[in-house]
Enzyme design. Structure first.
Site, PDB file in Angstrom:
ATOM      1  N   GLY A  11       8.018   2.543   3.098  1.00  0.00           N
ATOM      2  CA  GLY A  11       8.139   2.045   1.568  1.00  0.00           C
ATOM      3  C   GLY A  11       8.686   0.680   1.445  1.00  0.00           C
ATOM      4  N   ASN A  12       9.748   0.285   2.253  1.00  0.00           N
ATOM      5  CA  ASN A  12      10.562  -0.778   2.214  1.00  0.00           C
ATOM      6  C   ASN A  12       9.755  -2.104   2.674  1.00  0.00           C
ATOM      7  OD1 ASN A  12      10.850  -0.073   5.011  1.00  0.00           O
ATOM      8  ND2 ASN A  12      12.826  -1.378   5.194  1.00  0.00           N
ATOM      9  N   LYS A 127       3.668  18.585  -2.185  1.00  0.00           N
ATOM     10  CA  LYS A 127       3.971  17.000  -2.565  1.00  0.00           C
ATOM     11  C   LYS A 127       3.457  16.898  -3.955  1.00  0.00           C
ATOM     12  CE  LYS A 127       4.299  13.399   0.166  1.00  0.00           C
ATOM     13  NZ  LYS A 127       5.500  13.050   0.868  1.00  0.00           N
ATOM     14  N   LYS A 211       2.219   9.783   6.319  1.00  0.00           N
ATOM     15  CA  LYS A 211       1.838   8.571   7.175  1.00  0.00           C
ATOM     16  C   LYS A 211       2.388   8.371   8.343  1.00  0.00           C
ATOM     17  CE  LYS A 211       5.257   5.182   7.160  1.00  0.00           C
ATOM     18  NZ  LYS A 211       6.337   6.120   6.870  1.00  0.00           N
ATOM     19  N   LYS A 273       9.061  11.644  10.918  1.00  0.00           N
ATOM     20  CA  LYS A 273       9.282  10.605  11.798  1.00  0.00           C
ATOM     21  C   LYS A 273       9.551  11.053  13.071  1.00  0.00           C
ATOM     22  CE  LYS A 273      10.825   7.431   8.190  1.00  0.00           C
ATOM     23  NZ  LYS A 273       9.431   7.481   7.339  1.00  0.00           N
TER      24      LYS A 273
HETATM   25  P1  ADP Z   1       9.772   5.384   4.701  1.00  0.00           P
HETATM   26  O1  ADP Z   1       9.299   4.874   3.389  1.00  0.00           O
HETATM   27  O2  ADP Z   1       9.878   4.411   5.856  1.00  0.00           O
HETATM   28  O3  ADP Z   1       8.942   6.639   5.237  1.00  0.00           O
HETATM   29  P2  ADP Z   1      11.741   7.260   4.050  1.00  0.00           P
HETATM   30  O4  ADP Z   1      12.683   6.784   3.106  1.00  0.00           O
HETATM   31  O5  ADP Z   1      10.854   8.406   3.845  1.00  0.00           O
HETATM   32  O6  ADP Z   1      11.257   5.899   4.536  1.00  0.00           O
HETATM   33  O7  ADP Z   1      12.586   7.713   5.260  1.00  0.00           O
HETATM   34  C1  ADP Z   1      13.883   6.915   5.615  1.00  0.00           C
HETATM   35  C2  ADP Z   1      15.132   7.481   5.386  1.00  0.00           C
HETATM   36  O8  ADP Z   1      15.530   8.745   5.840  1.00  0.00           O
HETATM   37  C3  ADP Z   1      16.208   6.498   5.612  1.00  0.00           C
HETATM   38  O9  ADP Z   1      16.376   5.441   4.670  1.00  0.00           O
HETATM   39  C4  ADP Z   1      17.536   7.567   5.425  1.00  0.00           C
HETATM   40  O10 ADP Z   1      18.124   7.492   4.106  1.00  0.00           O
HETATM   41  C5  ADP Z   1      16.897   8.839   5.389  1.00  0.00           C
HETATM   42  N1  ADP Z   1      17.261   9.823   6.515  1.00  0.00           N
HETATM   43  C6  ADP Z   1      17.359  11.116   6.380  1.00  0.00           C
HETATM   44  N2  ADP Z   1      17.867  11.721   7.594  1.00  0.00           N
HETATM   45  C7  ADP Z   1      18.423  10.751   8.411  1.00  0.00           C
HETATM   46  C8  ADP Z   1      18.815  10.868   9.640  1.00  0.00           C
HETATM   47  N3  ADP Z   1      19.322  11.615  10.043  1.00  0.00           N
HETATM   48  N4  ADP Z   1      19.105   9.464  10.167  1.00  0.00           N
HETATM   49  C9  ADP Z   1      18.780   8.353   9.814  1.00  0.00           C
HETATM   50  N5  ADP Z   1      18.309   8.244   8.383  1.00  0.00           N
HETATM   51  C10 ADP Z   1      18.061   9.594   7.887  1.00  0.00           C
HETATM   52 MG    MG Z   2       8.553   8.249   4.016  1.00  0.00          MG
END
Ligand code: ADP
Ligand code: MG
Length: 311
Positions: A11-12, A127, A211, A273
């Site tokens: 998202g970022n 979702k 994704k 992820k």
């Molecule tokens: P994206 O849009 O890249 O898919 P998400 O917001 O869905 O991003 O996922 C990334 C976020 O997951 C990070 O910004 C962090 O706040 C969160 N997060 C949750 N658990 C963890 C973890 N164990 N280690 C690192 N980040 C984590």
């Molecule tokens: Mg995400």
């Protein structure tokens, strides 16, 4: 050494509005072109949560307004989001390539991802999408359209759709041909448009494919060496946000699975992820997955930062 790399953007990398996105993609293009400049084949995948949400909401609102625009089905909203995100990304990457005197065509493929009709996810939609409704409105929608409505954290009722696992990519041959000819391809945007197979037909379904899983799938299909998931954090942590938080540099799929079991990764954000990374690293000998931030992508691939997941 030249590698084939699938880069999954979070998202970022895109922001929340078209205007913001147009600006942000200029930065997003840089680490991608860094990888291309080093001679790698790069395939780009991306999320679409805020974008498809916005399109869906706008279409819903307009259809209920005096304008009475036609109702827009959810898969069509997904296709629209792939289109305009791809348009921004392909332009930004093209420009960054030209700025570095690299002559490489870039294109977005509107991509359908096949899901299994009997995926268990269809029994339990999770979702949330679209606008918020009162309890009464929610009931009417369920009666009239068969929507499944759930209360969302005290903010009202929202429609929920399933999040099935990707099985195959309908346009895989096209993507493969483009990649093999040295073109830069943007594909499986927003996890792909979810479709089910019925005879010769592909039929769009109201669902959202993660994704991270769709990126993993296309990485396997294209026989990529690397799956790089670019998100908001430089590394994956255990005990995330706690006093004993520990950032991970390199973990095996076995260690990652153990951490998953222990509940270190938040569902819906870091968990998919790490799961996708494990699946990819296990899928064939030598395949590696890296989770890092957009800013650190270049150092990450050199092994200087990020969390590397290997089998
Ligand atoms: P994206 O849009 O890249 O898919 P998400 O917001 O869905 O991003 O996922 C990334 C976020 O997951 C990070 O910004 C962090 O706040 C969160 N997060 C949750 N658990 C963890 C973890 N164990 N280690 C690192 N980040 C984590
Ligand atoms: Mg995400």
């Amino acid at each position: 050494m030249k590698s084939k790399i699938v880069v999954a953007l979070g998202g970022n990398a895109l922001g929340n509005t078209p205007k913001e996105q147009l600006q942000l993609v200029k930065n997003t293009a840089k680490p991608i072109v860094d990888l291309i400049e080093e001679g790698n084949d790069v395939i780009i995948a991306h999320g679409n949560g805020p974008q498809v949400g916005m399109i869906n909401l706008a279409m819903e609102t307009a259809s209920k307004s005096e304008a009475k625009t036609p109702e827009m089905p959810f898969p069509e909203c997904g296709a629209m989001s792939q289109g305009y995100i791809g348009y921004h990304l392909q332009n930004a990457i093209r420009e960054e390539l030209l700025n570095r005197n690299i002559n490489k065509p870039v294109a977005t493929v509107i991509t359908q991802v096949i899901v299994d009709k009997s995926d268990r996810a269809f029994e339990n939609p999770t979702k949330p999408i679209g606008s918020f409704y009162t309890e009464g409105e929610a009931k009417t929608l369920t009666e009239q359209k068969g929507y499944i409505m759930k209360e969302d954290a005290g903010r009202g009722y929202r429609r929920v759709v399933p999040s099935p696992k990707p099985i195959d990519v309908a346009e895989k041959e096209v993507v493969k041909t483009l990649v093999d000819s040295g073109h830069v391809v943007i594909t499986v945007g927003g996890g792909g448009i979810p479709v089910i197979k019925e005879g010769n037909s592909l039929i769009g379904v109201d669902a959202v494919i993660d994704k991270d899983f769709a990126s993993e799938k296309i990485a396997e299909i294209l026989d990529a060496d690397y799956l790089i998931i670019l998100t908001a954090v430089e590394k994956v942590a255990i005990n995330f946000g706690k006093e004993n938080e520990k950032w991970l540099d390199k973990i095996t799929t076995k260690e990652a699975s153990e951490y998953i079991k222990q509940g270190h990764f938040a569902p819906g954000s870091m968990l998919p992820k790490v799961e996708a990374a494990v699946e990819f690293a296990r899928s064939k000998k030598g395949r590696k997955a890296l989770i890092t931030s957009l800013e650190k992508a270049k150092e990450g691939i050199k092994g200087l930062t990020g969390t590397l997941i290997i089998d």
